[in-house]
Design an enzyme around this catalytic site. Structure first.
Site, PDB file in Angstrom:
ATOM      1  CB  THR A   1      -4.200  -0.642  10.488  1.00  0.00           C
ATOM      2  OG1 THR A   1      -4.608  -0.305   9.302  1.00  0.00           O
ATOM      3  CG2 THR A   1      -3.214  -0.799  11.646  1.00  0.00           C
TER       4      THR A   1
ATOM      5  CB  CYS B   1      -0.093  14.831 -18.984  1.00  0.00           C
ATOM      6  SG  CYS B   1      -1.118  16.054 -19.489  1.00  0.00           S
TER       7      CYS B   1
ATOM      8  CB  CYS C   1      -0.601  18.934 -23.278  1.00  0.00           C
ATOM      9  SG  CYS C   1      -1.281  18.722 -21.944  1.00  0.00           S
TER      10      CYS C   1
ATOM     11  CD  GLN D   1      -2.473  -1.340   2.683  1.00  0.00           C
ATOM     12  OE1 GLN D   1      -2.870  -1.230   2.987  1.00  0.00           O
ATOM     13  NE2 GLN D   1      -1.997  -2.270   3.116  1.00  0.00           N
TER      14      GLN D   1
ATOM     15  CG  HIS E   1      -2.940   2.342  -2.167  1.00  0.00           C
ATOM     16  ND1 HIS E   1      -2.591   1.880  -0.434  1.00  0.00           N
ATOM     17  CD2 HIS E   1      -4.406   1.945  -2.779  1.00  0.00           C
ATOM     18  CE1 HIS E   1      -3.360   2.023  -0.284  1.00  0.00           C
ATOM     19  NE2 HIS E   1      -4.596   1.669  -1.510  1.00  0.00           N
TER      20      HIS E   1
ATOM     21  N   GLY F   1       3.364  -4.442   9.105  1.00  0.00           N
ATOM     22  CA  GLY F   1       3.019  -3.192   8.856  1.00  0.00           C
ATOM     23  C   GLY F   1       1.615  -3.163   8.625  1.00  0.00           C
TER      24      GLY F   1
ATOM     25  N   GLY G   1       1.562  -4.135  16.870  1.00  0.00           N
ATOM     26  CA  GLY G   1       0.157  -3.207  17.271  1.00  0.00           C
ATOM     27  C   GLY G   1      -1.336  -4.588  17.162  1.00  0.00           C
TER      28      GLY G   1
ATOM     29  CB  CYS H   1      -0.990  14.296 -23.654  1.00  0.00           C
ATOM     30  SG  CYS H   1       0.172  14.556 -22.899  1.00  0.00           S
TER      31      CYS H   1
END
Ligand SMILES: [Zn+2]
Length: 271
Positions: free
Chosen positions: A218, A154, A178, A128, A146, A216, A244, A157
């Site tokens: 969530t 662009c 452009c 991610q 992601h 690492g 966690g 274009c």
């Protein structure tokens, strides 16, 4: 929905004794790594935290509760709509993220993942993160679900370029061909995931993996949690590396509540 790479709320690193890896769990996990022929690594901000990259709440505290300095929630400032309507505002925050990544290098976690690619018949990194560190560390089979903040294209274009960093860009940057506004090839809030990446991921998941490792993240997004759930349900090995507790902590067979760089170094020494 974007920039989870950087924005994903990686767990606090202060509350865990990172260096104390449970030897029994390490033993079991190392065996799973040894017997697997195919492996899927799913990564989030936690793996880049060891490179000093900030996570969502950490970015200078900029976006904590109060929203951005423009008084907008970050989800609005970094949306596809904002890029179209007010590219200057959207780019201001994109630039802040890039500045936070600038100069960061991959760490032992990225490095071991890249080396492991050689070891297996099939190894895939589903990340991610938009920092591009997996590829820079040498991983070749990577799905950047992601996007990568260093790739620009662009909005009008077909111009595309990859930049080392944003130094020397003016904001918002314009297309040299452009003069329309450029955009980073990342998934902004309110935008769809890249179709090619999704198709590749689907194909890979249909083939299945002997071992799925969540690192690492969530796992708040369904497409990040689902491969772990699927693997567990079909009797494959599953591991989570995260200080966690996350959306898949109750799903995996093995939990290692340690930093990724430390765990991968330990596993590598055992293989
Ligand atoms: Zn153009």
């Amino acid at each position: 929905m974007l920039f989870h790479g950087v924005y994903d709320d990686a767990p606090s690193r202060s509350s865990v004794n990172h260096e104390s890896i449970d030897p029994a769990v390490l033993d079991s996990v190392s065996k799973a790594f040894t017997r697997a022929r195919s492996v899927l690594f799913i990564t989030g901000a936690g793996i880049s935290a060891d490179s000093g990259l900030p996570t969502y709440r950490g970015i200078g505290g900029l976006y904590e509760d109060a929203g951005t300095e423009d008084g907008l929630p970050i989800e609005q400032a970094l949306s596809g709509e904002m890029l179209r309507e007010r590219p200057d505002v959207c780019w201001k925050y994109i630039h802040q993220i890039e500045r936070a990544c600038r100069g960061a290098s991959w760490n032992r976690g990225h490095e071991v993942l890249a080396m492991l690619e050689e070891r297996y018949d099939r190894a895939l990194v589903l990340t991610q993160n938009v920092d591009g560190l997996h590829r820079r560390a040498g991983s070749k089979n990577v799905i950047e679900i992601h996007g990568d903040i260093h790739k620009l294209s662009c909005t009008r274009c077909s111009f595309r370029e990859t930049v080392k960093d944003y130094a020397g860009l003016s904001f918002p940057p314009h297309c040299p061909e452009c003069s329309a506004v450029l955009r980073p090839e990342v998934v902004l809030f309110g935008e769809m995931l890249p179709r090619d990446a999704v198709a590749t991921l689907q194909r890979e998941l249909e083939r299945g993996f002997d071992l799925v490792v969540s690192i690492g993240t969530t796992s708040v997004f369904p497409y990040i949690a689902a491969p772990v759930v699927l693997a567990r349900r079909t009797g494959r090995d599953t591991v989570e590396i995260n200080p966690g507790t996350t959306g898949v902590s109750h799903v995996v067979a093995y939990r290692m509540q340690n930093r990724a760089a430390v765990v991968f170094d330990a596993i590598w020494r055992r293989l």
